[in-house]
Design an enzyme around this catalytic site. Structure first.
Site, short mmCIF file in Angstrom:
data_model
loop_
_atom_site.label_atom_id
_atom_site.label_comp_id
_atom_site.label_asym_id
_atom_site.label_seq_id
_atom_site.Cartn_x
_atom_site.Cartn_y
_atom_site.Cartn_z
CE LYS A 157 -74.56 12.49 70.83
NZ LYS A 157 -73.62 12.68 69.70
CE1 TYR A 167 -78.63 10.06 70.07
CE2 TYR A 167 -80.34 11.01 71.47
CZ TYR A 167 -79.28 11.17 70.59
OH TYR A 167 -78.85 12.42 70.26
CG ASP A 191 -82.04 18.32 75.25
OD1 ASP A 191 -82.08 17.24 74.62
OD2 ASP A 191 -82.93 19.18 75.16
O1 TDX Z 1 -94.04 9.54 65.30
C1 TDX Z 1 -93.73 10.16 66.33
N1 TDX Z 1 -94.71 10.53 67.22
C2 TDX Z 1 -94.43 11.18 68.39
O2 TDX Z 1 -95.34 11.49 69.18
C3 TDX Z 1 -92.37 10.50 66.64
C4 TDX Z 1 -91.26 10.13 65.69
C5 TDX Z 1 -92.11 11.18 67.81
N2 TDX Z 1 -93.11 11.48 68.68
C6 TDX Z 1 -92.78 12.22 69.92
C7 TDX Z 1 -91.64 11.62 70.73
C8 TDX Z 1 -91.00 12.84 71.33
O3 TDX Z 1 -91.63 13.20 72.54
O4 TDX Z 1 -92.33 13.50 69.52
C9 TDX Z 1 -91.22 13.94 70.30
C10 TDX Z 1 -90.04 14.18 69.40
O5 TDX Z 1 -89.61 12.92 68.93
P1 TDX Z 1 -88.30 12.74 68.05
O6 TDX Z 1 -88.39 13.61 66.85
O7 TDX Z 1 -88.11 11.28 67.86
O8 TDX Z 1 -87.17 13.36 68.99
P2 TDX Z 1 -86.74 13.06 70.51
O9 TDX Z 1 -87.07 11.67 70.91
O10 TDX Z 1 -87.28 14.16 71.38
O11 TDX Z 1 -85.15 13.17 70.38
C11 TDX Z 1 -84.61 14.23 69.58
O12 TDX Z 1 -84.07 15.25 70.36
C12 TDX Z 1 -82.83 15.11 70.94
C13 TDX Z 1 -83.60 13.69 68.60
O13 TDX Z 1 -84.09 12.58 67.90
C14 TDX Z 1 -82.30 13.37 69.25
O14 TDX Z 1 -81.36 12.95 68.30
C15 TDX Z 1 -81.80 14.58 69.96
O15 TDX Z 1 -80.60 14.28 70.60
#
Ligand code: TDX
Length: 321
Positions: free
Chosen positions: A131, A127, A103
């Site tokens: 995609k 990223y 998304d």
């Molecule tokens: O340590 C962290 N602290 C934090 O606050 C990390 C790793 C993330 N975050 C926040 C960033 C995002 O708002 O949490 C949320 C989720 O982070 P991620 O797990 O890195 O995911 P996101 O960036 O939302 O992207 C994910 O969803 C869509 C996936 O990594 C992608 O591969 C997917 O396409």
């Protein structure tokens, strides 16, 4: 039906994750990179695929911020290699290319509204841009060469076997080690969480019943702010590990925000639900409970997957076969 799993076993991959499949007579594992066109052509020739389900991607936004080139290489160059092999090996109108996407190609939302099939592409991280490029390439092969394709755009996945760079397994890993849990900014960014088994169920239905040339949006309809999610997850963790309620929340540490951090993702899967009869079966809290159970039961998996030498060992076992 025969399944061939092509995987480069990069940092987030581990053969242990598919150990239960190795003995199945209709399953084969191939070690390799989707950017290797010679290998991909050879596999098409060898296995005579009638469908490709393209999951292979660099997927972690933070890594794309520090190293965007790798994302273009795997997600864009790798996709064109697979598409070209499909074009070279399938007669027009034959075969099926299912591209698994995200998304994030639609960019970011404000506090209200949902991504729909009419949302314009507006990726904001390297990223997401890689995609989005891949989505466009797949559609262009449909229009130009008559390649039968399906695209699915999906919200944040979580559940067993997820590499602990993504928020949920990272929280569980840090809680287990009693080290700070980084929450970016104020933790008010919002994500729509989808339990991985619900995503897999949707992918199977789309693959077998989707109309060719269509895009399907798949979401969990389980929105949460990051801070709300981390607190709920730690509550489940504390309860299951016999700690006092709120014990692990002291580990939460607010850190510098991610560059270009998308504020909110939320996706409207009602069309997919209506057309294909799929719906997510897990509420966020049910999914979190299952996830915590899995990671507690597989704590050695969690430490092994972070250990490079262990992964290299598994890979060399394969190389030596
Ligand atoms: O340590 C962290 N602290 C934090 O606050 C990390 C790793 C993330 N975050 C926040 C960033 C995002 O708002 O949490 C949320 C989720 O982070 P991620 O797990 O890195 O995911 P996101 O960036 O939302 O992207 C994910 O969803 C869509 C996936 O990594 C992608 O591969 C997917 O396409």
């Amino acid at each position: 039906m025969r399944f061939v799993n092509l995987d480069a076993l990069t940092y987030a991959g581990n053969l242990e994750n598919v150990a239960g499949l190795t003995d199945q007579p209709n399953y084969s594992f191939e070690l390799g990179d989707i950017t290797d066109s010679v290998l991909v052509e050879r596999l098409f020739d060898l296995y005579k695929f009638d469908a490709v389900v393209h999951f292979a991607a660099e997927s972690h936004v933070d890594r794309s911020i520090t190293d965007p080139t790798t994302f273009v290489r795997t997600n864009v160059d790798g996709t064109i290699v697979l598409l070209q092999a499909a074009r070279n090996n399938w007669k027009a109108g034959q075969g099926l290319f299912h591209h698994v996407s995200t998304d994030e190609v639609f960019g970011t939302l404000g506090p209200t509204g949902l991504f729909t099939l009419n949302s314009p592409y507006a990726p904001r991280s390297p990223y997401a841009a890689s995609k989005a490029s891949a989505d466009h390439l797949v559609r262009s092969f449909g229009a130009t060469y008559g390649l039968p394709y399906l695209i699915t755009n999906t919200s944040n996945n979580y559940g067993p076997y997820q590499f602990p760079e993504k928020l949920i397994p990272l929280v569980l890993n840090n809680a287990r080690q009693r080290i700070p849990i980084p929450v970016y900014g104020k933790g008010d960014n919002v994500r729509d969480w989808l339990f991985v088994e619900d995503h897999c169920a949707a992918l199977e239905i789309v693959l077998f019943q989707g109309s060719i040339g269509s895009t399907y949006l798949i979401g969990g309809s389980q929105e949460s702010s990051n801070l709300g999610l981390v607190k709920a997850l730690l509550d489940v963790y504390d309860e299951k590990t016999g700690q006092a309620s709120g014990h692990s929340q002291s580990l939460i540490s607010f850190v510098q925000d991610r560059a270009g951090h998308d504020f909110r993702y939320a996706i409207d899967s009602s069309e997919t639900q209506k057309e294909l009869g799929w719906s997510p079966q897990h509420s966020l809290i049910e999914g979190l409970k299952k996830t915590v159970d899995w990671y507690m039961k597989h704590s050695s998996w969690l430490s092994n997957i972070l250990d490079d030498s262990y992964r290299t060992y598994y890979k060399s076992q394969y190389d030596n076969r």
